[in-house]
Design an enzyme around this catalytic site. Structure first.
Site, mmCIF file in Angstrom:
data_model
loop_
_atom_site.group_PDB
_atom_site.id
_atom_site.type_symbol
_atom_site.label_atom_id
_atom_site.label_comp_id
_atom_site.label_asym_id
_atom_site.label_seq_id
_atom_site.Cartn_x
_atom_site.Cartn_y
_atom_site.Cartn_z
ATOM 1 C CD GLU A 194 -78.783 -57.944 66.606
ATOM 2 O OE1 GLU A 194 -79.828 -57.269 66.737
ATOM 3 O OE2 GLU A 194 -77.800 -57.576 65.952
ATOM 4 C CG ASP A 195 -85.033 -60.658 67.890
ATOM 5 O OD1 ASP A 195 -84.525 -59.604 68.299
ATOM 6 O OD2 ASP A 195 -85.837 -60.742 66.937
ATOM 7 C CB CYS B 43 -54.029 -98.809 93.748
ATOM 8 S SG CYS B 43 -55.351 -97.601 93.820
ATOM 9 C CG HIS C 266 -84.364 -59.893 58.344
ATOM 10 N ND1 HIS C 266 -83.540 -59.754 59.426
ATOM 11 C CD2 HIS C 266 -83.795 -60.833 57.547
ATOM 12 C CE1 HIS C 266 -82.513 -60.566 59.292
ATOM 13 N NE2 HIS C 266 -82.640 -61.234 58.159
#
Ligand code: SF4
Ligand code: SF4
Lengths: 509, 132
Positions: free
Chosen positions: A499-500, A131, A421
């Site tokens: 990363e954490d 349709c 770090h």
């Protein structure tokens, strides 16, 4: 006691007394509520502010051959068309699909352009069915080409709103506007004594005296209706909201305005006015509410959590003077501070709305309607979603070092502990700087030997109460991969690394 | 007389104490509204206050070392776009914007230093900036 029917009769005969909510204040002060309820028939209200939860249902009519629109864009802004074939809902805060334009021209701006009668580019894509065989359509329309343009705002016309300030040392861009660092400004929104819901609020029963489903209102310059309570409706706390509808085709760009709150998003400035029939003295009294009677909590948007701390309470009268003074707790000390205030909604336009609605009634163009139902009482629930805070992932004990160590000692620590770090601290374990493995590599190349020569002294840090999403945002904003976590005394509690965070929420960074 | 100017100074002269010279020599009050120093040039927005001759003479002096441009009308508010919200008021560093009695927002163009902060904050983009 009067009825709405009687008031409408009076309007028809030109005998009704209509005043704005501002005018009502002095009438009640001078005559008392009892007498005022006999002399005044209708109080008009108005508000004009950024109402993000705004949008329009649009019906485009059928194309030949017909299309079932699935992705629909108006001037590049997507409208949701997961409805029937040629219906879509365009939300005010939808950003432009072109990143370069983004929030500078979003849903709200399209809505304003439609109201202004401007040409708008329609592009849609569909999936084909028997349709609806057409795949794509691209054409230019104006509001006159639409079958319906029905404004439907699920939540607006807040009864009260908080004011916003910022305790942080960086500026913040919020839906309450730009907040300068260290309580540099206090932004507020709302029409106060002209606010429609405030003027109708029964403080004893915590319900609304007259407004409800079916109440006829001023909506964006046209006559619209209240559809029900708005989302997050919270009358118990004085934070009621409304869902409203109106015909966009009849609205006026003076009261419906596309806007962009810097670095937050596009939004619609929307004008709403509600007539309040003064049926009895209680209603007359409520309509005499003044700016100084309306409490405005002061929230600290510096704490980027759902529940922001309340620093104090003020009111619209004080806010409108342009400055307020308050006692603040700054690093454990009580400090008296004068904060400049700024409105982010328009009192002037709110007044014009109350005035225009008054004129409509006087000119017999607007009659009051009885509500068919009151607003439901409800209290909004927060979303079930846990917050992960920095404190949840702190590794203890923190690995830190003193400024007196040598560069080679520092590099040894990084290697042995397998970290990137290393916060440098003073004798109280308070942060002085930070060293990364990259700093060490650089020091080697440049033959530098002392820590103080190579450490970063302007450290960006995280507090244990911060959600990790905020930390992730800080890291990417500053282009760094790890932050020391420090307490209120700047004592180092640990380090949080990219990363954490990615271990925790994989896709966040 | 009060005069506001943009001042461009070339790299050769950035080390000369030009501003303190005009203060000493011409007895004008100088407010540094904005300053940006780069290796090869400097940009200053200055407000000079003093008696007319002195102000004009100090401008002549400044011209010896760089280029002076008068701050005429750096911005303009488009009335039909402004919704009188007032969001810009607290962000103007020189207090050139204020609410009138009737809560309309007006700009004192003579005070404006063309910093464009208001233009950046304005939700309806009602402020046109004339780039000089
Ligand atoms: S540009 Fe705007 S913010 Fe800057 S000084 Fe002029 S009026 Fe004030
Ligand atoms: S922020 Fe823009 S719209 Fe609001 S008062 Fe200032 S110029 Fe007008």
């Amino acid at each position: 006691m009067k009825t709405i029917k009687q008031i409408n009769e009076k309007i028809k005969n030109g005998d009704a007394v209509i005043v704005t909510a501002e005018e009502m204040i002095s009438i009640v002060e001078e005559e008392g509520a009892e007498k005022a309820s006999e002399t005044v028939d209708v109080v008009t209200t108005g508000t004009f502010g950024a109402m993000c939860s705004s949008g329009v249902f649009l019906n485009f009519g059928h194309s030949d051959p017909p299309i079932k629109m699935m992705k629909t864009y108006l001037n590049g802004v997507e409208a949701y068309s997961g409805l029937a074939a040629v219906d879509a809902y365009l939300g005010a805060t939808q950003a432009n699909s072109d990143d370069d334009i983004g929030i500078d021209y979003g849903g709200a701006h399209v809505i304003e352009d439609l109201v202004a009668g401007k040409e708008v580019e329609l592009e849609a894509e569909g999936y084909t069915t028997d349709c609806y065989p057409r795949k794509r359509v691209s054409t230019i329309i104006t509001i006159d080409d639409l079958n319906q343009a029905m404004l439907f705002n699920p939540r607006n016309c807040y009864q009260s709103y908080n004011s916003a300030t910022n305790s942080r040392d960086e500026k913040l861009y919020t839906y309450m506007g730009k907040l300068l660092p260290e309580f540099g400004n206090l932004n507020y929104s709302g029409a106060g004594q002209l606010n429609p819901m405030q003027n109708d609020f029964n403080t004893t029963t915590k319900t609304y005296n007259t407004l409800g489903v079916g109440t006829k209102i001023f909506a964006g310059g046209a006559q619209g209706y209240i559809a029900g309570e708005g989302t997050q409706h919270s009358p118990a706390g004085g934070f009621g909201t409304l869902a409203i509808q109106g015909n966009l085709k009849e609205m006026d760009t003076k009261y419906i305005r596309g806007a962009t709150i810097p670095k937050y998003g596009s939004t619609l400035f929307m004008g709403i006015g509600i007539p309040i029939p003064v049926l009895n003295s209680e209603i007359a009294q409520t309509c005499a509410i003044r700016d100084e009677d309306i409490k405005v909590p002061i929230l600290d948007y510096g704490i980027q959590r759902r529940d922001k701390p309340t620093l104090g309470v003020t009111n619209y009268k004080d806010l409108r003077t342009g400055k307020i003074s308050m006692e603040l707790d700054i690093s454990g000390e009580k400090v008296d501070k004068c904060i400049r205030t700024t409105s982010v909604s328009s009192y002037k336009t709110s007044r014009e709305i109350a005035g225009e609605l008054k004129d409509w009634i006087i000119n017999k163009e607007f009659f009051l309607s009885d509500r068919v139902a009151g607003l439901n009482t409800c209290a909004p629930k927060p979303m079930k979603a846990d917050a992960k805070l920095v404190r949840d992932i702190i590794k203890r004990p923190p690995i830190v070092a003193k400024e007196t160590i040598s560069v080679s000692e520092a590099s040894k620590i990084l290697i042995e502990k397998n970290i990137n770090h290393l916060p440098i601290v003073d004798e109280n374990n308070c942060i002085m700087g930070i060293i990364t493995s990259w700093d060490i590599a650089k020091a080697m190349a440049q033959s530098k030997t002392t820590i103080s020569d190579i450490m970063t002294k302007y450290v960006v840090w995280a507090s244990p109460d911060e959600p990790i999403e905020m930390v992730a945002k800080k890291m990417s904003a500053n282009n760094i991969s790890g932050l020391p976590i420090v307490d209120n005394n700047k004592k180092v509690l640990g380090v949080i690394s990219a990363e954490d965070i990615s271990k925790l929420i994989g896709h966040y960074i | 007389m009060k005069k506001r100017i943009f001042y461009w100074i070339s790299g050769r002269n950035v080390k000369k104490p030009i501003v303190s010279d005009i203060i000493k020599t011409y007895d004008v009050d100088v407010t540094i509204l904005k300053a940006k120093m780069e290796p090869s040039e400097g940009f200053l927005t200055l407000e000079l206050n003093g008696n007319e001759d002195n102000v004009l003479n100090s401008v002549e002096y400044l011209k010896e070392y760089g280029e002076v441009e008068d701050i005429s009308q750096p911005i303009q508010k488009k009335e039909e776009k402004c919704i009188d919200c007032g969001a810009c008021i607290v962000h103007c560093p020189v207090g050139a914007i204020k609410f009138e009695e009737d809560f309309s927002v007006t700009f004192d163009i003579d005070e404006c230093i063309g910093c464009k902060t208001c233009a950046k904050i304005c939700p309806t983009k009602a402020i046109v900036v004339y780039d000089l």
